[in-house]
Motif scaffolding. Structure first.
Motif, PDB file in Angstrom:
ATOM      1  N   MET A 110      12.915   3.420  -8.251  1.00  0.00           N
ATOM      2  CA  MET A 110      12.138   2.756  -9.293  1.00  0.00           C
ATOM      3  C   MET A 110      11.623   3.766 -10.316  1.00  0.00           C
ATOM      4  N   ILE A 111      11.214   4.924  -9.858  1.00  0.00           N
ATOM      5  CA  ILE A 111      10.665   5.932 -10.771  1.00  0.00           C
ATOM      6  C   ILE A 111      11.737   6.472 -11.710  1.00  0.00           C
ATOM      7  N   ILE A 112      12.949   6.668 -11.209  1.00  0.00           N
ATOM      8  CA  ILE A 112      13.994   7.245 -12.066  1.00  0.00           C
ATOM      9  C   ILE A 112      14.865   6.168 -12.705  1.00  0.00           C
ATOM     10  N   GLY A 113      14.425   4.898 -12.583  1.00  0.00           N
ATOM     11  CA  GLY A 113      15.053   3.823 -13.339  1.00  0.00           C
ATOM     12  C   GLY A 113      16.296   3.233 -12.752  1.00  0.00           C
ATOM     13  N   LEU A 114      16.444   3.259 -11.432  1.00  0.00           N
ATOM     14  CA  LEU A 114      17.656   2.727 -10.805  1.00  0.00           C
ATOM     15  C   LEU A 114      17.472   1.331 -10.227  1.00  0.00           C
ATOM     16  N   GLY A 115      16.283   0.751 -10.326  1.00  0.00           N
ATOM     17  CA  GLY A 115      16.071  -0.590  -9.798  1.00  0.00           C
ATOM     18  C   GLY A 115      15.831  -0.592  -8.298  1.00  0.00           C
ATOM     19  N   LEU A 116      15.663  -1.798  -7.749  1.00  0.00           N
ATOM     20  CA  LEU A 116      15.282  -1.926  -6.340  1.00  0.00           C
ATOM     21  C   LEU A 116      16.454  -1.726  -5.384  1.00  0.00           C
ATOM     22  N   ASN A 117      17.571  -2.410  -5.653  1.00  0.00           N
ATOM     23  CA  ASN A 117      18.734  -2.346  -4.765  1.00  0.00           C
ATOM     24  C   ASN A 117      18.376  -2.682  -3.320  1.00  0.00           C
ATOM     25  N   LEU A 118      17.697  -3.820  -3.121  1.00  0.00           N
ATOM     26  CA  LEU A 118      17.351  -4.272  -1.763  1.00  0.00           C
ATOM     27  C   LEU A 118      18.495  -5.125  -1.244  1.00  0.00           C
ATOM     28  N   GLN A 119      19.321  -4.527  -0.425  1.00  0.00           N
ATOM     29  CA  GLN A 119      20.471  -5.227   0.130  1.00  0.00           C
ATOM     30  C   GLN A 119      20.159  -5.706   1.535  1.00  0.00           C
ATOM     31  N   ILE A 158       0.838  -1.200   0.000  1.00  0.00           N
ATOM     32  CA  ILE A 158       0.000   0.000   0.000  1.00  0.00           C
ATOM     33  C   ILE A 158       0.874   1.250   0.000  1.00  0.00           C
ATOM     34  N   LEU A 159       1.898   1.223   0.841  1.00  0.00           N
ATOM     35  CA  LEU A 159       2.809   2.368   0.911  1.00  0.00           C
ATOM     36  C   LEU A 159       3.622   2.517  -0.370  1.00  0.00           C
ATOM     37  N   LEU A 160       4.045   1.395  -0.939  1.00  0.00           N
ATOM     38  CA  LEU A 160       4.834   1.457  -2.169  1.00  0.00           C
ATOM     39  C   LEU A 160       4.043   2.136  -3.278  1.00  0.00           C
ATOM     40  N   GLU A 161       2.790   1.760  -3.445  1.00  0.00           N
ATOM     41  CA  GLU A 161       1.969   2.384  -4.493  1.00  0.00           C
ATOM     42  C   GLU A 161       1.841   3.888  -4.270  1.00  0.00           C
ATOM     43  N   ALA A 162       1.602   4.283  -3.024  1.00  0.00           N
ATOM     44  CA  ALA A 162       1.466   5.713  -2.725  1.00  0.00           C
ATOM     45  C   ALA A 162       2.774   6.453  -3.001  1.00  0.00           C
ATOM     46  N   PHE A 163       3.901   5.877  -2.592  1.00  0.00           N
ATOM     47  CA  PHE A 163       5.199   6.539  -2.793  1.00  0.00           C
ATOM     48  C   PHE A 163       5.571   6.596  -4.273  1.00  0.00           C
ATOM     49  N   LEU A 164       5.208   5.558  -5.036  1.00  0.00           N
ATOM     50  CA  LEU A 164       5.471   5.582  -6.478  1.00  0.00           C
ATOM     51  C   LEU A 164       4.700   6.719  -7.149  1.00  0.00           C
ATOM     52  N   ARG A 165       3.448   6.879  -6.774  1.00  0.00           N
ATOM     53  CA  ARG A 165       2.637   7.957  -7.369  1.00  0.00           C
ATOM     54  C   ARG A 165       3.191   9.330  -6.984  1.00  0.00           C
ATOM     55  N   GLN A 166       3.599   9.479  -5.724  1.00  0.00           N
ATOM     56  CA  GLN A 166       4.167  10.760  -5.286  1.00  0.00           C
ATOM     57  C   GLN A 166       5.458  11.074  -6.033  1.00  0.00           C
ATOM     58  N   ALA A 167       6.331  10.066  -6.171  1.00  0.00           N
ATOM     59  CA  ALA A 167       7.607  10.288  -6.846  1.00  0.00           C
ATOM     60  C   ALA A 167       7.402  10.556  -8.335  1.00  0.00           C
TER      61      ALA A 167
END
Length: 416
Positions: free
Chosen positions: A342-351, A295-304
């Motif tokens: 994700m919005i600017i095309g840098l990928g997830l980078n979940l370390q 839910i938060l990811l969708e909201a943050f993607l739209r904001q970004a």
């Protein structure tokens, strides 16, 4: 805003009548306040005041109808009772049509006046309680839109904030880094009863002897002071803060702690701990919020996307799987950064990383690689994903930027 404890405002330019009426009301257990004219009353009047106005009609400067008109403009819901020594029905009718709650004539029978005032005060109390209930319902919907999530822990958190918001008590917010403690503090203020300002002090950046100056410099219109990173205060700062919290004329205090008040590494004096441990709210870590992450990811993607002027990415199952499995040591702040990448095309980078830092097994090369990757990501975020601008910011050739992005895993090839 500090609400007036008086229950009845008596407005009359006849000093003897005004003082005698106030004395009689005090004897009946009511709390009156006298005014010699309408101008003085209007300087004091608060639209949310819970009392009733008792006003004479015949006065030298502003007569009762002038006062009534001004009161209706400034505080339309405050009950207004007209009183006059001229028993004329046309005045009574005119007063009611002008918005008066009721009408009395001199000489006023004490029992009639007291009965009317008590009845009016009870009606006013019900009106204010209904308004507060409606505001609370409306604010609950607003809080859901700010503190997103459907998990039980975040629902409980929202309820605790709503319960505490209207109460003028000290609140300490605690939780891990990045959970949203500053947002919760702002919501306690915004959804409270005060209409004044919000003033924040960050203990992590205040100089050793600077807290006292910060507290002395709080503007008079401030209703809420937010003391951030309470755990960063030294002993002198704790003494200054404790002295401030003991004052009766101070704004409401909201404080935040990274961790909790019971953590052994957080050292607060017994005196300060007693003052800040009045009401506490935990902001839960993201890993404890189940599917709130999506839910938060969708909201943050739209904001970004709106902020950077980019399209929403095509989020695949392959992208969502690692997001759902990640333990989010940086909490909501880390998830927001992921959405921006994700919005600017840098990928997830979940370390994978521990909540205590890079961990004892991180090698020098791994640490340097992580540092370089973070540096490149920040430059690209600041440049809205434009690699040429990022290269200029870093003062390196564009080709070198591509090569370094490839080396740290931000590009699959050396090209766009």
């Amino acid at each position: 805003m500090k609400h007036d404890a008086h229950q009845v405002y008596v407005v009359d330019d006849d000093q003897d009548f005004r003082e005698a009426t106030c004395e009689m009301l005090e004897e009946e257990g009511l709390r009156p306040r006298g005014f010699a004219g309408g101008a003085a009353l209007l300087e004091t009047l608060d639209p949310e005041w819970g009392g009733v106005i008792l006003c004479d009609i015949r006065m030298a400067k502003m007569d009762g109808f002038d006062v009534l008109k001004a009161v209706r403009a400034a505080a339309p819901d405050v009950p207004f009772i007209m009183i006059t020594g001229h028993a004329e029905m046309r005045l009574a009718i005119a007063a009611i049509k002008a918005g008066a709650y009721d009408f009395l004539e001199k000489p006023v029978q004490p029992d009639v006046l007291i009965t009317m005032l008590r009845r009016t005060l009870n009606a006013r109390k019900l009106v204010l309680e209904n308004k507060r209930l409606r505001r609370r319902i409306a604010r609950q919907g607003g809080m859901v839109s700010h503190l997103l999530g459907r998990s039980d822990v975040i629902r409980n958190c929202r309820k605790a904030l709503l319960d505490l918001a209207p109460l003028p008590i000290t609140v300490t917010i605690y939780g891990e880094t990045g959970t949203g403690k500053a947002l919760a503090a702002r919501m306690l203020h915004d959804y409270g009863e005060g209409a004044g300002g919000f003033y924040a002090i960050n203990c992590a950046t205040v100089a050793a002897d600077g807290l006292q100056a910060e507290l002395d410099g709080i503007p008079p219109e401030v209703d809420t002071i937010f003391v951030r990173a309470l755990h960063k205060l030294d002993n002198r700062g704790q003494t200054h803060l404790a002295d401030f919290l003991r004052r009766n004329d101070r704004p409401r205090a909201i404080l935040s702690v990274t961790g909790s008040l019971t953590d052994p590494e957080i050292s607060l004096s017994d005196e300060l701990l007693y003052l800040v441990n009045v009401a506490t709210v935990e902001i839960p870590p993201l890993r404890a919020r189940n599917r709130d992450v999506f839910i938060l990811l969708e909201a943050f993607l739209r904001q970004a996307a709106e902020r950077y002027g980019k399209r929403l990415p095509n989020v695949t199952k392959e992208m969502l799987d690692p997001i759902g499995k990640h333990d989010w040591p940086g909490n909501v702040r880390e998830l927001r950064n992921v959405a921006e990448r994700m919005i600017i095309g840098l990928g997830l980078n979940l370390q994978a990383q521990s909540r205590g830092g890079t961990g004892p097994h991180t090698s020098y090369d791994e640490a340097m690689m992580a540092f370089e990757r973070a540096l490149l990501e920040q430059a690209l975020r600041d440049a809205d994903g434009r690699k040429g601008v990022a290269a200029e910011t870093l003062a390196i050739p564009r080709k070198r930027l591509y090569l370094r992005m490839k080396a740290v895993g931000l590009l699959k090839s050396g090209q766009d």
